[in-house]
Design a protein around this motif. Structure first.
Motif, PDB file in Angstrom:
ATOM      1  N   LEU A 121      -3.037  -8.566  -7.358  1.00 45.87           N
ATOM      2  CA  LEU A 121      -2.156  -7.402  -7.286  1.00 45.87           C
ATOM      3  C   LEU A 121      -1.530  -7.254  -5.901  1.00 45.87           C
ATOM      4  O   LEU A 121      -0.393  -6.820  -5.771  1.00 45.87           O
ATOM      5  N   LYS A 122      -2.290  -7.595  -4.855  1.00 45.24           N
ATOM      6  CA  LYS A 122      -1.818  -7.452  -3.465  1.00 45.24           C
ATOM      7  C   LYS A 122      -2.681  -8.338  -2.582  1.00 45.24           C
ATOM      8  O   LYS A 122      -3.856  -8.552  -2.860  1.00 45.24           O
ATOM      9  N   THR A 123      -2.077  -8.829  -1.491  1.00 48.17           N
ATOM     10  CA  THR A 123      -2.834  -9.608  -0.512  1.00 48.17           C
ATOM     11  C   THR A 123      -2.568  -9.064   0.888  1.00 48.17           C
ATOM     12  O   THR A 123      -1.510  -8.495   1.152  1.00 48.17           O
ATOM     13  N   TRP A 124      -3.551  -9.247   1.751  1.00 45.42           N
ATOM     14  CA  TRP A 124      -3.426  -8.918   3.166  1.00 45.42           C
ATOM     15  C   TRP A 124      -3.821 -10.159   3.952  1.00 45.42           C
ATOM     16  O   TRP A 124      -4.942 -10.635   3.845  1.00 45.42           O
ATOM     17  N   GLU A 125      -2.908 -10.685   4.747  1.00 44.07           N
ATOM     18  CA  GLU A 125      -3.216 -11.811   5.632  1.00 44.07           C
ATOM     19  C   GLU A 125      -3.590 -11.240   6.984  1.00 44.07           C
ATOM     20  O   GLU A 125      -2.870 -10.424   7.544  1.00 44.07           O
ATOM     21  N   GLY A 126      -4.706 -11.658   7.514  1.00 50.91           N
ATOM     22  CA  GLY A 126      -5.157 -11.158   8.802  1.00 50.91           C
ATOM     23  C   GLY A 126      -5.736  -9.760   8.694  1.00 50.91           C
ATOM     24  O   GLY A 126      -6.016  -9.252   7.606  1.00 50.91           O
ATOM     25  N   LEU A 127      -5.896  -9.145   9.833  1.00 48.59           N
ATOM     26  CA  LEU A 127      -6.454  -7.799   9.916  1.00 48.59           C
ATOM     27  C   LEU A 127      -5.395  -6.788   9.477  1.00 48.59           C
ATOM     28  O   LEU A 127      -4.311  -6.757  10.055  1.00 48.59           O
ATOM     29  N   PRO A 128      -5.669  -5.986   8.436  1.00 42.57           N
ATOM     30  CA  PRO A 128      -4.686  -4.977   8.023  1.00 42.57           C
ATOM     31  C   PRO A 128      -4.369  -4.026   9.174  1.00 42.57           C
ATOM     32  O   PRO A 128      -5.245  -3.669   9.964  1.00 42.57           O
ATOM     33  N   SER A 129      -3.122  -3.615   9.248  1.00 43.54           N
ATOM     34  CA  SER A 129      -2.692  -2.751  10.348  1.00 43.54           C
ATOM     35  C   SER A 129      -3.100  -1.296  10.133  1.00 43.54           C
ATOM     36  O   SER A 129      -3.081  -0.511  11.069  1.00 43.54           O
ATOM     37  N   GLN A 130      -3.473  -0.944   8.898  1.00 43.11           N
ATOM     38  CA  GLN A 130      -3.841   0.438   8.620  1.00 43.11           C
ATOM     39  C   GLN A 130      -5.250   0.771   9.093  1.00 43.11           C
ATOM     40  O   GLN A 130      -6.087  -0.104   9.250  1.00 43.11           O
ATOM     41  N   GLU A 131      -5.467   2.064   9.259  1.00 43.11           N
ATOM     42  CA  GLU A 131      -6.820   2.576   9.478  1.00 43.11           C
ATOM     43  C   GLU A 131      -7.556   2.503   8.141  1.00 43.11           C
ATOM     44  O   GLU A 131      -6.940   2.304   7.094  1.00 43.11           O
ATOM     45  N   ALA A 132      -8.870   2.729   8.167  1.00 44.54           N
ATOM     46  CA  ALA A 132      -9.697   2.630   6.963  1.00 44.54           C
ATOM     47  C   ALA A 132      -9.224   3.578   5.863  1.00 44.54           C
ATOM     48  O   ALA A 132      -9.156   3.189   4.693  1.00 44.54           O
ATOM     49  N   LEU A 133      -8.893   4.800   6.211  1.00 41.25           N
ATOM     50  CA  LEU A 133      -8.481   5.773   5.202  1.00 41.25           C
ATOM     51  C   LEU A 133      -7.162   5.354   4.553  1.00 41.25           C
ATOM     52  O   LEU A 133      -7.023   5.414   3.329  1.00 41.25           O
ATOM     53  N   ALA A 134      -6.195   4.899   5.335  1.00 35.46           N
ATOM     54  CA  ALA A 134      -4.913   4.450   4.779  1.00 35.46           C
ATOM     55  C   ALA A 134      -5.104   3.217   3.899  1.00 35.46           C
ATOM     56  O   ALA A 134      -4.495   3.101   2.827  1.00 35.46           O
ATOM     57  N   PHE A 135      -5.955   2.290   4.332  1.00 32.94           N
ATOM     58  CA  PHE A 135      -6.252   1.091   3.546  1.00 32.94           C
ATOM     59  C   PHE A 135      -6.878   1.491   2.210  1.00 32.94           C
ATOM     60  O   PHE A 135      -6.469   1.021   1.147  1.00 32.94           O
ATOM     61  N   SER A 136      -7.863   2.385   2.268  1.00 32.01           N
ATOM     62  CA  SER A 136      -8.539   2.851   1.054  1.00 32.01           C
ATOM     63  C   SER A 136      -7.574   3.595   0.141  1.00 32.01           C
ATOM     64  O   SER A 136      -7.613   3.433  -1.085  1.00 32.01           O
ATOM     65  N   ASN A 137      -6.703   4.397   0.718  1.00 31.31           N
ATOM     66  CA  ASN A 137      -5.722   5.134  -0.084  1.00 31.31           C
ATOM     67  C   ASN A 137      -4.720   4.198  -0.754  1.00 31.31           C
ATOM     68  O   ASN A 137      -4.264   4.467  -1.874  1.00 31.31           O
ATOM     69  N   GLU A 138      -4.379   3.100  -0.089  1.00 33.44           N
ATOM     70  CA  GLU A 138      -3.489   2.126  -0.713  1.00 33.44           C
ATOM     71  C   GLU A 138      -4.152   1.513  -1.947  1.00 33.44           C
ATOM     72  O   GLU A 138      -3.508   1.332  -2.993  1.00 33.44           O
ATOM     73  N   ILE A 139      -5.433   1.213  -1.847  1.00 36.25           N
ATOM     74  CA  ILE A 139      -6.170   0.684  -2.996  1.00 36.25           C
ATOM     75  C   ILE A 139      -6.229   1.736  -4.105  1.00 36.25           C
ATOM     76  O   ILE A 139      -6.026   1.431  -5.278  1.00 36.25           O
ATOM     77  N   ARG A 140      -6.479   2.989  -3.731  1.00 34.21           N
ATOM     78  CA  ARG A 140      -6.493   4.074  -4.722  1.00 34.21           C
ATOM     79  C   ARG A 140      -5.152   4.182  -5.443  1.00 34.21           C
ATOM     80  O   ARG A 140      -5.106   4.425  -6.653  1.00 34.21           O
ATOM     81  N   SER A 141      -4.050   3.983  -4.738  1.00 32.76           N
ATOM     82  CA  SER A 141      -2.733   4.081  -5.375  1.00 32.76           C
ATOM     83  C   SER A 141      -2.548   2.956  -6.393  1.00 32.76           C
ATOM     84  O   SER A 141      -1.964   3.183  -7.459  1.00 32.76           O
ATOM     85  N   PHE A 142      -3.042   1.761  -6.104  1.00 31.07           N
ATOM     86  CA  PHE A 142      -2.994   0.674  -7.088  1.00 31.07           C
ATOM     87  C   PHE A 142      -3.841   1.033  -8.304  1.00 31.07           C
ATOM     88  O   PHE A 142      -3.460   0.755  -9.442  1.00 31.07           O
ATOM     89  N   TYR A 143      -4.993   1.626  -8.061  1.00 25.79           N
ATOM     90  CA  TYR A 143      -5.886   2.020  -9.150  1.00 25.79           C
ATOM     91  C   TYR A 143      -5.205   3.063 -10.051  1.00 25.79           C
ATOM     92  O   TYR A 143      -5.295   2.976 -11.277  1.00 25.79           O
ATOM     93  N   GLN A 144      -4.533   4.010  -9.472  1.00 25.45           N
ATOM     94  CA  GLN A 144      -3.876   5.061 -10.234  1.00 25.45           C
ATOM     95  C   GLN A 144      -2.674   4.547 -11.025  1.00 25.45           C
ATOM     96  O   GLN A 144      -2.340   5.096 -12.066  1.00 25.45           O
ATOM     97  N   LYS A 145      -2.047   3.468 -10.547  1.00 22.62           N
ATOM     98  CA  LYS A 145      -0.885   2.890 -11.238  1.00 22.62           C
ATOM     99  C   LYS A 145      -1.273   2.101 -12.479  1.00 22.62           C
ATOM    100  O   LYS A 145      -0.454   1.944 -13.367  1.00 22.62           O
ATOM    101  N   LYS A 146      -2.491   1.611 -12.503  1.00 19.88           N
ATOM    102  CA  LYS A 146      -2.845   0.716 -13.624  1.00 19.88           C
ATOM    103  C   LYS A 146      -3.080   1.433 -14.915  1.00 19.88           C
ATOM    104  O   LYS A 146      -3.183   2.550 -15.109  1.00 19.88           O
TER     105      LYS A 146
END
Length: 146
Positions: A121-146
């Protein structure tokens, strides 16, 4: 005596034949719980961005809450260099198979968000630029879309 030996060997073989890898188990759990899978390739004892990823994102409460909220199954395919940090032979073999399938370029860290069937669904190369909360929220948004 031969029958007992044969029965014992058959029982042992059936146990090992039915043993699931961590990734197969994650797919099964994700399917049953309607979750996503996060597969992370890391070098836990040599890759500085990998170490930062685990410390600043994976080990945070915001990320751990994804598991407790039944949004995510997490699988870490680790490739440490130090002899003392080596995983079991079974884990090494599974990590190599996962790398061949999902990380043929050998990137570290490399993080992949998958659905329960293993579709990327999505890939991240290297260290994600987001903080933990933003990273987690991005995953939550993918979860809500499915």
């Amino acid at each position: 005596m031969k029958k007992i030996f044969a029965a014992t060997m058959l029982a042992l073989f059936s146990v090992f034949a039915n043993a699931q890898t961590r990734f197969e188990q994650a797919k099964k759990n994700a399917s049953e719980q309607n979750e996503l899978i996060l597969l992370n390739f890391s070098g836990s004892d040599w890759c500085i961005p990998c170490i930062k990823l685990h410390k600043n994102i994976i080990e945070t409460d915001a990320f751990k809450k994804l598991s407790t909220d039944h949004i995510l199954e997490y699988v870490n395919a680790d490739f440490p260099r130090s002899k003392k940090n080596q995983p079991s032979a079974e884990i090494k073999k599974e990590n190599a198979v996962l790398a061949d399938r999902y990380n043929p370029k050998g990137l570290f860290p490399y993080t992949i968000l998958l659905n329960s069937e293993g579709k990327v669904l999505k890939t991240w190369e290297g260290l994600p630029s987001q903080e933990a909360l933003a990273f987690s929220n991005e995953i939550r948004s993918f979860y809500q879309k499915k």
